[in-house]
Design an enzyme around this catalytic site. Sequence first.
Site, PDB file in Angstrom:
ATOM      1  CG  ASP A  38      -2.134   0.903   1.058  1.00 14.37           C
ATOM      2  OD1 ASP A  38      -3.220   0.362   0.778  1.00 14.37           O
ATOM      3  OD2 ASP A  38      -1.985   2.134   1.192  1.00 14.37           O
ATOM      4  CG  ASP A  62       3.919   5.218  -6.312  1.00 16.97           C
ATOM      5  OD1 ASP A  62       3.022   4.750  -7.045  1.00 16.97           O
ATOM      6  OD2 ASP A  62       4.350   6.376  -6.455  1.00 16.97           O
ATOM      7  CB  VAL A  63       1.037   0.155  -7.837  1.00 17.51           C
ATOM      8  CG1 VAL A  63       0.741  -0.641  -6.581  1.00 17.51           C
ATOM      9  CG2 VAL A  63      -0.043   1.187  -8.127  1.00 17.51           C
ATOM     10  CB  SER A 142     -14.328  -0.885 -12.475  1.00 12.85           C
ATOM     11  OG  SER A 142     -15.545  -0.189 -12.246  1.00 12.85           O
ATOM     12  CE1 TYR A 155     -11.623   3.419 -10.785  1.00 17.90           C
ATOM     13  CE2 TYR A 155     -13.721   2.882 -11.811  1.00 17.90           C
ATOM     14  CZ  TYR A 155     -12.760   2.629 -10.859  1.00 17.90           C
ATOM     15  OH  TYR A 155     -12.931   1.592  -9.970  1.00 17.90           O
ATOM     16  CE  LYS A 159     -10.390  -0.063 -11.724  1.00 17.43           C
ATOM     17  NZ  LYS A 159      -9.397  -0.897 -11.000  1.00 17.43           N
TER      18      LYS A 159
END
Length: 247
Positions: A38, A62-63, A142, A155, A159
């Site tokens: 995270d 940090d992805v 999503s 977004y 997704k």
Amino acid sequence: MTPLLQDKVAVVTGGAQGIGEAIARTFIDHGARVVIGDRDGAAAAATAAALGEGRAIGVACDVTDGEQVSSLIARAVEAFGALDVMVNNAGITRDATMRKMSEEQFDQVIDVHLRGSWLGTKHAAEAMRDGGRPGAIINMSSISGKVGFFGQTNYSAAKAGVVGLSKAAAKELARHGIRVNAIQPGLIATDMTRAMPEDIWETKLAEIPMGRAGSVDEIASVALFLASNLSSYMTGTVQEVTGGRLM
């Protein structure tokens, strides 16, 4: 009955709260050891401690940073000896109409969701190949990536991209015994969604044939299925968990 993930090692990004925490908890309940990644390292450590000493560790990550993602996965191998399951769950929202959305808001969402999932898939696959054992990678999409929602051009694009990424990666990695699947949650009851205005919440509920929002545990159950041998002949799939919304 043997737990579904007995002695498996999993990494869950965005695992300090919400859906990620539920997935980590469910995996541990089914015998796995979990590394929670995270951006908030303190929150990751606190969640890991709450989930059980020796069963989970928390790591700041940090992805969007490839070195940090690589280090997160290396930490799992160092701590628990292998990597069997990767869940790319970390995400943010920066909702705005396209007219008002800044380039920075667009880039932030694409970076966390799409670049983050790509980096997680890439580095997890490397660790699984190096370990010489089959694996499962689960990418969180999503319903917004299926239909597109007003105010979410960033977004929805990210997704939808996660779905394309998962299918392409599934084709590349199948010969290595690595399965890649995606989950598309619908309206899930979390602190974030319950904070939306009541009229918007009710409008969204009206679109759901089952008449209710889903729970984080219902997403975690599907992640468990995809992580386990119950889905051993499934790769490149997209699992909608929406209560029938927008079929």
